[in-house]
Design an enzyme around this catalytic site. Structure first.
Site, PDB file in Angstrom:
ATOM      1  N   TYR A 108      -9.605 -12.774 -34.726  1.00 20.84           N
ATOM      2  CA  TYR A 108     -10.504 -12.034 -33.849  1.00 20.84           C
ATOM      3  C   TYR A 108     -11.500 -11.206 -34.650  1.00 20.84           C
ATOM      4  O   TYR A 108     -11.371 -11.036 -35.864  1.00 20.84           O
ATOM      5  CB  TYR A 108      -9.713 -11.139 -32.889  1.00 20.84           C
ATOM      6  CG  TYR A 108      -9.154  -9.861 -33.505  1.00 20.84           C
ATOM      7  CD1 TYR A 108      -8.072  -9.897 -34.374  1.00 20.84           C
ATOM      8  CD2 TYR A 108      -9.715  -8.621 -33.216  1.00 20.84           C
ATOM      9  CE1 TYR A 108      -7.557  -8.731 -34.927  1.00 20.84           C
ATOM     10  CE2 TYR A 108      -9.201  -7.447 -33.760  1.00 20.84           C
ATOM     11  CZ  TYR A 108      -8.119  -7.514 -34.616  1.00 20.84           C
ATOM     12  OH  TYR A 108      -7.618  -6.359 -35.169  1.00 20.84           O
ATOM     13  N   ARG A 154     -17.024 -12.667 -41.864  1.00 22.61           N
ATOM     14  CA  ARG A 154     -15.575 -12.439 -41.935  1.00 22.61           C
ATOM     15  C   ARG A 154     -14.853 -13.362 -40.946  1.00 22.61           C
ATOM     16  O   ARG A 154     -13.771 -13.871 -41.231  1.00 22.61           O
ATOM     17  CB  ARG A 154     -15.248 -10.970 -41.666  1.00 22.61           C
ATOM     18  CG  ARG A 154     -13.761 -10.675 -41.876  1.00 22.61           C
ATOM     19  CD  ARG A 154     -13.439  -9.207 -41.752  1.00 22.61           C
ATOM     20  NE  ARG A 154     -13.766  -8.704 -40.441  1.00 22.61           N
ATOM     21  CZ  ARG A 154     -13.816  -7.409 -40.124  1.00 22.61           C
ATOM     22  NH1 ARG A 154     -13.564  -6.495 -41.046  1.00 22.61           N
ATOM     23  NH2 ARG A 154     -14.114  -7.022 -38.908  1.00 22.61           N
ATOM     24  N   ARG A 163       2.586 -27.685 -24.885  1.00 27.57           N
ATOM     25  CA  ARG A 163       4.018 -27.522 -25.205  1.00 27.57           C
ATOM     26  C   ARG A 163       4.115 -26.528 -26.355  1.00 27.57           C
ATOM     27  O   ARG A 163       3.106 -26.200 -26.976  1.00 27.57           O
ATOM     28  CB  ARG A 163       4.637 -28.865 -25.612  1.00 27.57           C
ATOM     29  CG  ARG A 163       4.138 -29.371 -26.949  1.00 27.57           C
ATOM     30  CD  ARG A 163       4.433 -30.838 -27.180  1.00 27.57           C
ATOM     31  NE  ARG A 163       3.325 -31.414 -27.935  1.00 27.57           N
ATOM     32  CZ  ARG A 163       3.246 -31.388 -29.251  1.00 27.57           C
ATOM     33  NH1 ARG A 163       4.197 -30.850 -29.956  1.00 27.57           N
ATOM     34  NH2 ARG A 163       2.202 -31.899 -29.872  1.00 27.57           N
ATOM     35  N   HIS A 215       5.928 -25.484 -33.462  1.00 24.15           N
ATOM     36  CA  HIS A 215       5.349 -24.796 -34.625  1.00 24.15           C
ATOM     37  C   HIS A 215       4.266 -25.654 -35.272  1.00 24.15           C
ATOM     38  O   HIS A 215       3.251 -25.148 -35.722  1.00 24.15           O
ATOM     39  CB  HIS A 215       6.434 -24.468 -35.663  1.00 24.15           C
ATOM     40  CG  HIS A 215       7.322 -23.335 -35.251  1.00 24.15           C
ATOM     41  ND1 HIS A 215       8.137 -23.395 -34.152  1.00 24.15           N
ATOM     42  CD2 HIS A 215       7.512 -22.114 -35.783  1.00 24.15           C
ATOM     43  CE1 HIS A 215       8.805 -22.262 -34.025  1.00 24.15           C
ATOM     44  NE2 HIS A 215       8.432 -21.455 -35.003  1.00 24.15           N
ATOM     45  N   LYS A 241      -8.216 -11.609 -40.318  1.00 23.82           N
ATOM     46  CA  LYS A 241      -8.193 -10.742 -39.134  1.00 23.82           C
ATOM     47  C   LYS A 241      -7.454 -11.465 -38.013  1.00 23.82           C
ATOM     48  O   LYS A 241      -8.039 -12.004 -37.076  1.00 23.82           O
ATOM     49  CB  LYS A 241      -9.614 -10.326 -38.721  1.00 23.82           C
ATOM     50  CG  LYS A 241      -9.611  -9.050 -37.869  1.00 23.82           C
ATOM     51  CD  LYS A 241     -10.968  -8.394 -37.884  1.00 23.82           C
ATOM     52  CE  LYS A 241     -11.113  -7.285 -36.864  1.00 23.82           C
ATOM     53  NZ  LYS A 241     -10.152  -6.204 -36.939  1.00 23.82           N
ATOM     54  N   GLU A 298      -3.993   0.773 -45.715  1.00 19.92           N
ATOM     55  CA  GLU A 298      -5.031   1.110 -44.738  1.00 19.92           C
ATOM     56  C   GLU A 298      -4.387   1.734 -43.505  1.00 19.92           C
ATOM     57  O   GLU A 298      -3.175   1.944 -43.473  1.00 19.92           O
ATOM     58  CB  GLU A 298      -5.856  -0.127 -44.377  1.00 19.92           C
ATOM     59  CG  GLU A 298      -5.045  -1.273 -43.821  1.00 19.92           C
ATOM     60  CD  GLU A 298      -5.837  -2.561 -43.653  1.00 19.92           C
ATOM     61  OE1 GLU A 298      -7.059  -2.515 -43.493  1.00 19.92           O
ATOM     62  OE2 GLU A 298      -5.204  -3.623 -43.657  1.00 19.92           O
TER      63      GLU A 298
HETATM   64  N1  PDD Z   1     -10.026  -2.963 -36.385  1.00 20.29           N
HETATM   65  N2  PDD Z   1      -8.257  -2.518 -41.110  1.00 20.29           N
HETATM   66  C1  PDD Z   1      -7.667  -2.944 -39.982  1.00 20.29           C
HETATM   67  C2  PDD Z   1      -6.202  -3.241 -40.000  1.00 20.29           C
HETATM   68  C3  PDD Z   1      -8.433  -3.095 -38.800  1.00 20.29           C
HETATM   69  O1  PDD Z   1      -7.836  -3.536 -37.678  1.00 20.29           O
HETATM   70  C4  PDD Z   1      -9.811  -2.769 -38.821  1.00 20.29           C
HETATM   71  C5  PDD Z   1     -10.679  -2.909 -37.600  1.00 20.29           C
HETATM   72  C6  PDD Z   1     -10.375  -2.319 -40.028  1.00 20.29           C
HETATM   73  C7  PDD Z   1     -11.841  -1.958 -40.140  1.00 20.29           C
HETATM   74  O2  PDD Z   1     -12.669  -3.106 -40.100  1.00 20.29           O
HETATM   75  P1  PDD Z   1     -14.171  -2.991 -39.568  1.00 20.29           P
HETATM   76  O3  PDD Z   1     -14.776  -1.838 -40.270  1.00 20.29           O
HETATM   77  O4  PDD Z   1     -14.801  -4.280 -39.932  1.00 20.29           O
HETATM   78  O5  PDD Z   1     -14.077  -2.767 -38.067  1.00 20.29           O
HETATM   79  C8  PDD Z   1      -9.573  -2.207 -41.143  1.00 20.29           C
HETATM   80  C9  PDD Z   1     -10.727  -3.242 -35.152  1.00 20.29           C
HETATM   81  C10 PDD Z   1     -11.791  -2.264 -34.838  1.00 20.29           C
HETATM   82  C11 PDD Z   1      -9.694  -3.437 -34.049  1.00 20.29           C
HETATM   83  O6  PDD Z   1      -8.676  -4.062 -34.333  1.00 20.29           O
HETATM   84  O7  PDD Z   1      -9.924  -3.006 -32.922  1.00 20.29           O
END
Ligand code: PDD
Length: 294
Positions: free
Chosen positions: A43, A62, A107, A110, A157, A189
């Site tokens: 996403y 990304r 269905r 994996h 992501k 993070e």
């Molecule tokens: N999240 N690290 C994680 C784990 C994140 O989920 C996000 C962003 C970031 C920052 O990425 P960016 O600056 O590109 O938004 C770092 C989004 C906003 C979310 O999951 O809603």
């Protein structure tokens, strides 16, 4: 009809699903969708200010990286689709959520076939206009530190966010707004944001790699710092260093850059929003405003 007998009009939002723009209550996805069954999906969350995508190219790069990493092929004109979706939802300041799952094979298995048709879903949510609201409208965040229990590819992501939501719930139960995660003694993070700290006027942030998401907002902060003579470096940050910092910031697409004023019950420095944060906030919102006004 509402309680007073007036006709209440609930404005239905428009979402994008597999090539169609439809009312959100019309959108349906199979129970066999692999996004639902396995979290087999990626996403993006992309802010639009005054109807214009912010750092859209960076988000789409990304997205391409995440799709490639899990071998989903989805050839769409993302920029056109998302811009239209934002328009259909009234434009203005919205964040777009875009999710692409591997799709459904009817269905649960994996193993997947390489030729599955991905499920593409996008919707919009309101986002605060921090430029107009100004720095005083930004509340300092209280955070707690917790273990990073995620998998080894946090650079993708993925919608597999169970560890992240458990961290956010833990933070909520502790009465704070963010969980900062540590793996092997080092800061990685936040549950949904990147982290930066300031020591003697220099910004430090955890090293990029598979352990963290390459945040688009963090990259913009890096650019703004470089263009304004502020040093920003990647570093190993342990608990003691985090708690001793002059300032700690969080960055994400929905929150831009926000100051952390307390960690595990200890104030960050004097417990107030820091001066370098105020400068970065100003640089950030000015950049945003210049971009929107051409
Ligand atoms: N999240 N690290 C994680 C784990 C994140 O989920 C996000 C962003 C970031 C920052 O990425 P960016 O600056 O590109 O938004 C770092 C989004 C906003 C979310 O999951 O809603």
């Amino acid at each position: 009809m509402d309680e007073s007998g007036h006709l209440s009009l609930i404005k239905m939002k428009t979402v994008f699903l597999n090539g169609e723009y439809i009312a959100e209550d019309q959108a349906q996805v199979s129970v066999f969708d692999r996004g639902f069954l396995f979290g087999d999906s990626v996403y993006e969350v992309i802010p639009f200010y005054q109807g214009v995508g912010f750092r859209l190219d960076e988000h789409l790069q990304r997205l391409a990286y995440s799709l490639e990493a899990i071998q989903i092929v989805a050839d769409y004109d993302w920029s056109a689709i998302l811009t239209r979706l934002v328009d259909l939802n009234g434009g203005g300041n919205l964040s777009v959520y875009l999710q692409i799952s591997r799709g459904s094979a009817g269905r649960r298995s994996h193993i997947y076939d390489a030729n599955m048709i991905p499920t593409v879903f996008a919707c919009c949510n309101p986002i605060k206009d921090i430029y107009d609201a100004g720095p005083d409208s930004i509340a300092g965040v209280r955070a707690m530190v917790t273990d990073d229990l995620r998998w080894g590819r946090c650079d993708i992501k993925s919608t597999g966010l169970l560890p992240n939501i458990l961290v956010m719930q833990q933070a909520k139960q502790a009465g704070v707004q963010e969980g900062l995660m540590m793996r092997d003694g080092l800061l990685t993070e936040g549950a949904s944001c990147n982290v930066m700290l300031v020591e003697k006027g220099v910004i430090y942030t955890p090293r990029g790699g598979a352990e963290i998401l390459g945040g688009t907002t963090r990259e913009l902060i890096r650019e703004l710092a470089a263009n304004n003579g502020i040093v920003m470096q990647e570093a190993d940050i342990d608990y003691a260093r985090l708690l001793a910092a002059d300032e700690v910031w969080l960055s994400s697409s929905t929150r831009a850059v926000v100051p952390v004023i307390e960690i595990d019950g200890q104030p960050v420095a004097d417990g107030k929003k820091g001066p370098l944060w105020a400068q970065m906030f100003e640089l950030f919102t000015r950049y945003q405003n210049d971009l929107m006004n051409g």
